[in-house]
Design an enzyme around this catalytic site. Structure first.
Site, PDB file in Angstrom:
ATOM      1  N   CYS A 164       4.357  28.269  21.105  1.00 32.49           N
ATOM      2  CA  CYS A 164       3.682  27.408  22.065  1.00 32.49           C
ATOM      3  C   CYS A 164       3.778  25.978  21.551  1.00 32.49           C
ATOM      4  O   CYS A 164       3.824  25.762  20.337  1.00 32.49           O
ATOM      5  CB  CYS A 164       2.221  27.825  22.210  1.00 32.49           C
TER       6      CYS A 164
ATOM      7  N   CYS B 215       1.400  24.872  18.931  1.00 27.34           N
ATOM      8  CA  CYS B 215       1.740  25.240  17.546  1.00 27.34           C
ATOM      9  C   CYS B 215       2.554  24.125  16.906  1.00 27.34           C
ATOM     10  O   CYS B 215       2.338  23.754  15.741  1.00 27.34           O
ATOM     11  CB  CYS B 215       2.560  26.531  17.514  1.00 27.34           C
TER      12      CYS B 215
ATOM     13  N   ASP C 190      33.787   9.085  43.607  1.00 26.61           N
ATOM     14  CA  ASP C 190      34.958   8.219  43.525  1.00 26.61           C
ATOM     15  C   ASP C 190      36.143   9.062  44.007  1.00 26.61           C
ATOM     16  O   ASP C 190      36.167  10.273  43.792  1.00 26.61           O
ATOM     17  CB  ASP C 190      35.167   7.791  42.079  1.00 26.61           C
TER      18      ASP C 190
END
Length: 743
Positions: free
Chosen positions: A58, A61, A438
């Protein structure tokens, strides 16, 4: 259709092409959007040492570990990134052993990465598995004992052992989180387990710890798999190579091989390092680098990339890049840097979670105190509800909802030959409504080819023979296109002499005693040749976008060769797929005249075009599209596209595997110059946005449902843990679907 005619200059070389193509394939984005701040992600400085950290499941952490490392006097700078599992550290003489020891104190394991090419052994969290298994075993034994006539104290002891074994790591991490003034999920869960034990709910406490422990283990394994989706690419390149020294071949580690060494790659082997072929001819599968599904023929002088597969002939290759600088190493390095850059959604969720957790902790304290004081229940009852609130408050599923999805999507794109330079650009790609291309080198090949030979009084072969004789000495792209076409038709050159270049007009040569000319129609007008019978045909061919090379003498015209830039084979299919993916408008920007633009637009399925544009005009065209309320992506491949690429909401470069500048500067790079990869990029970006929204709403709904169930007393502590860890796991698994998404 819309046009914006502008006055452009003219090439001064041998023949005049309708669009400037001399500076193509040199990409320098003037104002790269990659310079957008990334919330602290990225390399801290050249002195930063990188460590791989295992066990973080997580982002809280990562924050706790970062704060703990910052508290050390010897640490000058530190950045811990949850998405990639990396810690970058600048210290004043802190040894690796001390760093690893401090990381272990916080509950994680670390290993220094010597170089970005280093192959990493799979990290199995055996200690975590053992502790979780012990916790589950003690919990099961305690529950079974409680069903017998054995003293309740025995089951209590077993529950306590379950809490100690399963909760050892979270409690240790919680201690260092509190010490570094951080509130993460380990703190909340440790308080909940301890509180359950204090009020005599030993079974609840043990169940909470075991569910939390097993949830952490599953989350860690799932997230590591996501992180490894890119790092595993390094295994595609072999660790050793056959090095040629004189007539002998020596097996050496790729780390020991230098630039200029000659390596030999046998049929069926993987190419270990980037280089140029000295001798040999083979078919090479470059799929791991460029995403191309079809093997490419290679011969002497061609470049090859580490990780690609030599399918047929033996090759002698001169090494051009060290192992840490190969295309595949740079791709991995750039993708990991991209994964570290927070997307706007992730940054918002992280800020929300940082405020949300302390607020809920205060609410839990209020729940413990005020209801009993007001006579609305017992202290024990409300203390239990407060513990449930703490567990439910853990924002893990919410915080993890975005980064895992972004890492998975960027990893998938990289394996398919598309380099997305960060979560910001991934989110932006998912919101694109219009794409401006382009023309030359993007929608078209960027190389002139013969489209038609018109002969009058002579055969086509005779015209080509005369043209080849005069053009063979020129290096101009149009001259080379005519020579290539003559070779393809197996038409040989004639014996010629007195070759002359007529600057800006054409060429002349004497063949079999007669002077012949090849050049623009204007050249023959100057020579006084009657062209009245040809005017209508010349006008028609030029209107279709052809450049005309007229062949003749001072007395008459013998024929004409029409040359044009051809449309890429994959262009039509790519544009069709982009529209199917939800892009509302495809626009073409070109320096060509309106006739050529109209023809290309009709052949490719382009909705709208802007013709006769100079580089600065392309910027104005992009701005015009943005003023119409569209989110615009620009796709280009040349230096004359750079201002427009920088102006667009998203710049996409036709990079090619070896184009260093493109890889370093563009928002998104199509590694194989393959437009067919663009629809997959749009699709996976949009899918990622959908999954992120699903994850966020699912996390919020689960939290709200659990909170509602607390106060009627319908939610138990272990169900609260199950809802939290279960939601986090489901969010991770939902995000990992992006890894399996195929073009």
């Amino acid at each position: 259709m819309s046009n914006q005619p502008k006055q452009g200059g003219c090439c001064s070389g041998h023949h005049c092409s309708s669009e400037h193509t001399h500076d193509k394939k040199i990409l320098t984005v003037l104002e790269p959007a990659a310079a957008i701040a990334s919330d602290g992600a990225g390399v801290l400085s050249a002195q930063a040492i990188v460590y791989r950290v295992h066990g973080m499941d997580c982002s809280s952490c990562a924050k706790s570990l970062e704060r703990h490392m910052k508290s050390l006097p010897a640490v000058k700078e530190v950045s811990v990134n949850f998405s990639t599992g990396k810690m970058q550290l600048v210290s004043d003489g802190l040894q690796d052993e001390a760093v690893i020891k401090e990381v272990a104190k916080a509950g994680y394991s670390a290993k220094r990465l010597e170089r970005r090419t280093a192959r990493e052994a799979v990290q199995n969290d055996r200690a975590g598995t053992v502790l979780t298994s012990l916790s589950g075993a003690f919990l099961a034994l305690g529950f079974l004992v409680s069903l017998t006539s054995v003293s309740p104290s025995v089951s209590t002891i077993l529950y306590a052992l379950s809490i100690i074994s399963g909760g050892y790591r979270p409690a240790r991490s919680a201690f260092y989180a509190i010490k570094s003034k951080s509130l993460d999920m380990n703190v909340l869960m440790s308080i909940a387990a301890l509180g359950a034990a204090l009020i005599g709910e030993w079974l609840e406490g043990a169940t909470v710890v075991w569910l939390f422990s097993i949830g952490n283990l599953l989350q860690t394994k799932s997230i590591e798999k996501t992180r490894d989706s890119i790092r595993n690419l390094m295994d595609l390149a072999p660790p050793e190579a056959w090095v040629k020294k004189g007539d002998a071949l020596t097996r050496m580690s790729v780390e020991e091989i230098g630039v200029g060494d000659v390596i030999v790659v046998k049929p069926g082997e993987k190419i270990p390092l980037d280089g140029d072929i000295l001798s040999g001819h083979s078919s090479v599968n470059q799929a791991p680098i460029t995403g191309e599904s079809i093997p490419v023929d290679k011969q002497a002088g061609d470049a090859v990339f580490a990780g690609s597969v030599n399918e047929s002939g033996a090759l002698e290759i001169k090494v051009t890049k060290l192992v840490e600088d190969t295309a595949i190493a740079r791709i991995i390095h750039l993708v990991e840097e991209a994964q570290e850059k927070k997307a706007p959604t992730q940054a918002f969720v992280d800020k929300f979670a940082a405020m949300y957790t302390p607020i809920v902790l205060v609410l839990a304290l209020l729940v413990i105190v005020f209801p009993p004081v007001l006579g609305m229940g017992t202290w024990g009852e409300w203390f239990y509800k407060a513990l449930e609130l703490l567990v439910v408050a853990c924002p893990c599923a919410l915080v993890i909802s975005t980064p895992v999805a972004i890492v998975s999507a960027i990893g998938n794109a990289a394996r398919n030959g598309v380099l997305i330079k960060g979560g910001t650009f991934l989110e932006r790609a998912g919101a694109i409504e219009a794409i401006a291309f382009d023309k030359t080198g993007t929608l078209t090949e960027g190389k002139p080819r013969v489209t038609q030979v018109v002969a009058a009084g002579e055969t086509e072969e005779a015209i080509l023979a005369i043209a080849r004789t005069m053009e063979e000495r020129s290096s101009h792209p149009i001259a080379q296109a005519i020579v290539a076409y003559a070779k393809e038709k197996q038409v040989a050159a004639l014996a010629g002499e007195d070759f002359q270049a007529l600057v800006g007009k054409g060429v002349q040569a004497t063949i079999h005693g007669e002077v012949y000319y090849a050049g623009k129609p204007a050249l023959f007008a100057e020579l006084g040749v009657d062209m009245s019978a040809w005017q209508e045909q010349i006008a028609a061919l030029q209107a279709e976008g052809n450049t005309l090379i007229v062949i003749g003498t001072r007395q008459k015209l013998l024929g004409m060769i029409a040359v044009a830039d051809t449309i890429r084979e994959i262009t039509v299919g790519a544009i069709s797929k982009l529209k199917a993916a939800g892009i509302s408008e495809i626009i073409m920007l070109t320096g060509d005249n309106a006739g050529t633009a109209n023809k290309v637009a009709a052949q490719t399925g382009v909705d709208r075009y802007f013709a006769e544009l100079l580089p600065q005009d392309k910027v104005e065209a992009v701005k015009k599209l943005q003023q119409e309320g569209k989110v615009v992506a620009m796709v280009g491949d040349g230096i004359n596209d750079a201002p427009a690429l920088a102006t667009a909401d998203l710049g996409i470069a036709m990079g090619g595997a070896g184009t260093d500048t493109a890889m370093e500067t563009a928002d998104i790079v199509l590694m194989a110059d393959n437009l067919e990869k663009l629809p997959h990029t749009v699709s996976i970006s949009r899918k990622a946005l959908v999954i992120i929204k699903q994850n966020i709403w699912f996390s919020i709904v689960v939290k709200l449902a659990a909170l509602v169930l607390i106060f009627p007393g319908w939610l138990t502590l272990w169900l609260a843990v199950l809802s939290d860890t279960g939601a986090a796991l489901l969010v991770i698994l939902n995000s990992m679907r992006l890894l399996r998404m195929k073009p």
